[in-house]
Design a protein around this motif. Structure first.
Motif, short mmCIF file in Angstrom:
data_model
loop_
_atom_site.label_atom_id
_atom_site.label_comp_id
_atom_site.label_asym_id
_atom_site.label_seq_id
_atom_site.Cartn_x
_atom_site.Cartn_y
_atom_site.Cartn_z
N GLY A 276 48.14 24.90 10.43
CA GLY A 276 48.02 25.13 11.86
C GLY A 276 47.71 26.58 12.16
N GLN A 277 46.47 26.97 12.00
CA GLN A 277 46.10 28.36 12.23
C GLN A 277 46.00 28.66 13.72
OE1 GLN A 277 42.57 29.64 10.20
NE2 GLN A 277 42.84 31.79 10.74
N ASP A 278 45.55 27.67 14.52
CA ASP A 278 45.45 27.84 15.97
C ASP A 278 46.23 26.72 16.64
OD1 ASP A 278 43.86 25.60 15.57
OD2 ASP A 278 41.97 26.67 15.91
N TRP A 279 46.25 26.71 17.99
CA TRP A 279 47.05 25.72 18.68
C TRP A 279 46.48 24.30 18.51
CZ3 TRP A 279 51.35 23.93 19.71
CH2 TRP A 279 51.54 22.90 20.62
N ALA A 280 45.16 24.17 18.53
CA ALA A 280 44.56 22.83 18.41
C ALA A 280 44.93 22.19 17.08
CB ALA A 280 43.04 22.93 18.55
N SER A 281 44.82 22.93 15.98
CA SER A 281 45.14 22.35 14.67
C SER A 281 46.65 22.15 14.51
CB SER A 281 44.61 23.24 13.55
OG SER A 281 45.16 24.54 13.61
N THR A 282 47.45 23.03 15.10
CA THR A 282 48.91 22.86 15.06
C THR A 282 49.32 21.59 15.79
OG1 THR A 282 49.28 25.25 14.96
CG2 THR A 282 51.12 23.89 15.72
N PHE A 283 48.81 21.41 16.99
CA PHE A 283 49.18 20.23 17.77
C PHE A 283 48.67 18.96 17.10
CE2 PHE A 283 48.58 17.50 21.68
CZ PHE A 283 49.94 17.22 21.83
N GLU A 284 47.50 19.03 16.51
CA GLU A 284 46.95 17.87 15.80
C GLU A 284 47.89 17.44 14.67
OE1 GLU A 284 42.95 16.68 13.19
OE2 GLU A 284 43.02 18.56 14.31
N SER A 285 48.44 18.40 13.92
CA SER A 285 49.38 18.09 12.85
C SER A 285 50.67 17.49 13.39
CB SER A 285 49.71 19.35 12.05
OG SER A 285 48.60 19.81 11.33
N LEU A 286 51.17 18.05 14.51
CA LEU A 286 52.41 17.53 15.10
C LEU A 286 52.22 16.08 15.56
CD1 LEU A 286 53.50 20.63 17.24
CD2 LEU A 286 54.25 20.00 14.94
N VAL A 287 51.09 15.81 16.17
CA VAL A 287 50.80 14.45 16.65
C VAL A 287 50.69 13.48 15.47
CG1 VAL A 287 49.06 13.01 17.78
CG2 VAL A 287 49.72 15.20 18.80
N GLU A 288 50.11 13.95 14.37
CA GLU A 288 49.92 13.08 13.21
C GLU A 288 51.23 12.72 12.53
OE1 GLU A 288 47.55 13.05 8.88
OE2 GLU A 288 47.30 14.74 10.27
N TYR A 289 52.14 13.69 12.40
CA TYR A 289 53.31 13.48 11.55
C TYR A 289 54.62 13.21 12.29
CZ TYR A 289 50.57 14.96 7.52
OH TYR A 289 49.63 15.03 6.53
N LEU A 290 54.85 13.90 13.40
CA LEU A 290 56.19 13.85 13.99
C LEU A 290 56.61 12.47 14.48
CD1 LEU A 290 56.38 17.35 15.66
CD2 LEU A 290 57.98 16.41 14.01
N PRO A 291 55.77 11.73 15.21
CA PRO A 291 56.22 10.40 15.65
C PRO A 291 56.57 9.48 14.48
CG PRO A 291 54.31 11.11 16.93
CD PRO A 291 54.46 12.09 15.81
N ILE A 292 55.82 9.56 13.39
CA ILE A 292 56.11 8.72 12.21
C ILE A 292 57.45 9.09 11.62
CG2 ILE A 292 55.37 8.20 9.85
CD1 ILE A 292 52.47 8.75 10.79
N ILE A 293 57.68 10.40 11.45
CA ILE A 293 58.93 10.86 10.83
C ILE A 293 60.12 10.54 11.73
CG2 ILE A 293 60.17 12.96 10.13
CD1 ILE A 293 57.33 14.03 9.28
N ASN B 172 48.69 24.56 28.69
CA ASN B 172 49.01 24.03 27.37
C ASN B 172 50.51 23.85 27.15
OD1 ASN B 172 46.36 23.81 26.55
ND2 ASN B 172 46.31 25.79 25.51
N LEU B 173 51.30 24.83 27.59
CA LEU B 173 52.75 24.75 27.35
C LEU B 173 53.40 23.60 28.12
CD1 LEU B 173 55.12 26.04 25.84
CD2 LEU B 173 55.38 27.63 27.77
N PRO B 174 53.14 23.44 29.43
CA PRO B 174 53.71 22.28 30.13
C PRO B 174 53.22 20.94 29.56
CG PRO B 174 52.94 23.92 31.70
CD PRO B 174 52.47 24.37 30.36
N LYS B 175 51.95 20.89 29.15
CA LYS B 175 51.43 19.65 28.55
C LYS B 175 52.15 19.34 27.24
CE LYS B 175 46.67 19.31 30.29
NZ LYS B 175 45.23 19.41 29.91
N PHE B 176 52.39 20.36 26.44
CA PHE B 176 53.11 20.17 25.18
C PHE B 176 54.53 19.69 25.45
CE2 PHE B 176 55.48 22.36 21.54
CZ PHE B 176 55.29 21.30 20.67
N ASN B 177 55.18 20.28 26.44
CA ASN B 177 56.54 19.87 26.78
C ASN B 177 56.58 18.42 27.24
OD1 ASN B 177 59.33 20.62 27.03
ND2 ASN B 177 59.08 20.59 29.24
N SER B 178 55.59 18.01 28.00
CA SER B 178 55.51 16.61 28.44
C SER B 178 55.34 15.67 27.27
CB SER B 178 54.37 16.43 29.44
OG SER B 178 54.58 17.19 30.60
#
Length: 397
Positions: free
Chosen positions: A18-35, A64-70
């Protein structure tokens, strides 16, 4: 997730690129709900969020921050701790000692950490504390003599005083208690218990007290209380096992000094025991962990104290005649041994035993960030590996 109604338990997302926010959020979306679905289906699951400086800057843009919190709320997730140690990219390029850049002598480190705290204050649910782990001031080998090292510790204390004032202001404004968790590691300016005590007693407390008395108009005793409230320790089990320090020793020393543990990072180091006649096989097993991305300091316990080799290739080249070595390579916490090698899992079990009797901290974070660079025989699908580590720790707790 909440364990035994007192521990907020998570893993650190520095595992994911996750070098930038887009790639970081993409990783979180991919893994966190499964885990979350596998280990915390019936209750909210906490995140140990790692943001690079660039990702943090971009998270602060637009909405971006309020959207992430939602998104967090919608998926039953919450952020209670962050990893503010690595500033830049942490995957797919050589990191080594650059993990300490910029250090605590710089404005860049201060500004990055303040921004992370502002974001954590926004994301943190009501009623729990939040913490951010950070580097141990600087990298020791960048500073060649005692005078220069002292200047670095002084500058670090001055900059951390600025953070203390910021965290006090945040708590007054938001009623949220946040703490900076300083993380000792081998070859850091702080790498063991005595280094921590020296920094607090001779640098941080006297320097910060003076400024707090001046800016907040508080007594000397109150100023010291605020220093110890907002500057706590990140106790990385791997790192302290590399210092050959027993958990009970460190916890006792810190308690006597009034220094709190803000977060325990649950991690295991490589342990190499030369207890067989076939030392060549042991060295061959260890050589599989020689990879170019991260710094893998190696430590040896001697009669004069702990000797640190600044990276694994040096040890593999010279093959010192020793009975035991430990290497700064975070290995899966559920493994006690593998091939010819061992882990410092015993230190994790000692910490867990202490936690059963003493509420050292409420923040626990599994931090095995090395899945990408492990030898092939230890690699499994990433979410499966994370779930296995979390379940092992939950079971032990």
């Amino acid at each position: 997730m909440l364990i035994a109604d007192k521990y907020h338990l998570t893993y650190c997302t520095n595992i994911h690129p996750g070098q930038d926010w887009a790639s970081t959020f993409e990783s979180l979306v991919e893994y966190l709900p499964i885990i979350k679905n596998k280990i915390s289906k019936g209750q909210p699951f906490g995140i140990g969020l790692r943001l690079s400086n660039k990702a943090s800057e971009e998270l602060a843009m637009s909405d971006n921050l309020p959207k992430f919190n939602s998104w967090l709320i919608k998926n039953g997730l919450y952020v209670f701790t962050m990893n503010g140690f690595p500033y830049g990219n942490f995957h797919n390029e050589v990191v080594k000692d650059k993990v300490h850049e910029p250090d605590w002598t710089t404005r860049d480190r201060v500004n990055y950490t303040i921004r992370l705290f502002e974001q954590l204050a926004f994301l943190l649910p009501e009623g729990i504390s939040g913490g951010i782990s950070t580097s141990p001031i600087s990298y020791k080998h960048w500073h060649k003599n005692t005078e220069k090292k002292r200047a670095v510790l002084e500058k670090g204390a001055v900059h951390m005083t600025e953070l203390i004032l910021k965290l006090h202001d945040l708590e007054v404004r938001t009623s949220k208690y946040l703490h900076l968790d300083i993380e000792p590691e081998p070859d850091g300016m702080l790498e063991n218990t005595e280094d921590v005590l020296n920094f607090y007693h001779n640098f941080l407390i006297p320097i910060a007290k003076k400024e707090l008395i001046k800016y907040l108009d508080v007594s000397e005793d109150r100023a010291k209380e605020l220093v110890l409230r907002y500057c706590t320790l990140c106790y990385d089990i791997c790192h302290f096992s590399l210092a050959y320090e027993e958990p009970a020793y460190t916890f006792g020393k810190l308690k006597n000094a009034g220094i709190k543990i803000g977060k325990i990072q649950v991690s295991a180091a490589l342990k190499v025991k030369f207890d067989t006649s076939d030392k060549d096989k042991i060295w061959e097993s260890l050589a599989q962990f020689d990879e170019p991305t991260y710094l893998h300091q190696v430590t040896e316990h001697t009669n004069e104290g702990v000797k640190t080799y600044n990276d694994l290739p040096f040890v593999l080249k010279n093959k010192p005649d020793v009975s035991e070595l430990r290497a700064h390579f975070h290995v899966p916490i559920f493994l006690e041994s593998f091939e010819e090698l061992y882990s410092t899992q015993d230190h994790i079990l000692k910490v867990i035993t202490i936690l059963r009797e003493n509420m050292i901290t409420e923040h626990l974070e599994v931090e095995t960030y090395t899945w990408e660079v492990l030898p092939g025989y230890l690699k499994k699908e990433l979410s499966e590996s994370i779930i296995r580590e979390m379940n092992w720790l939950i079971d032990k707790l």
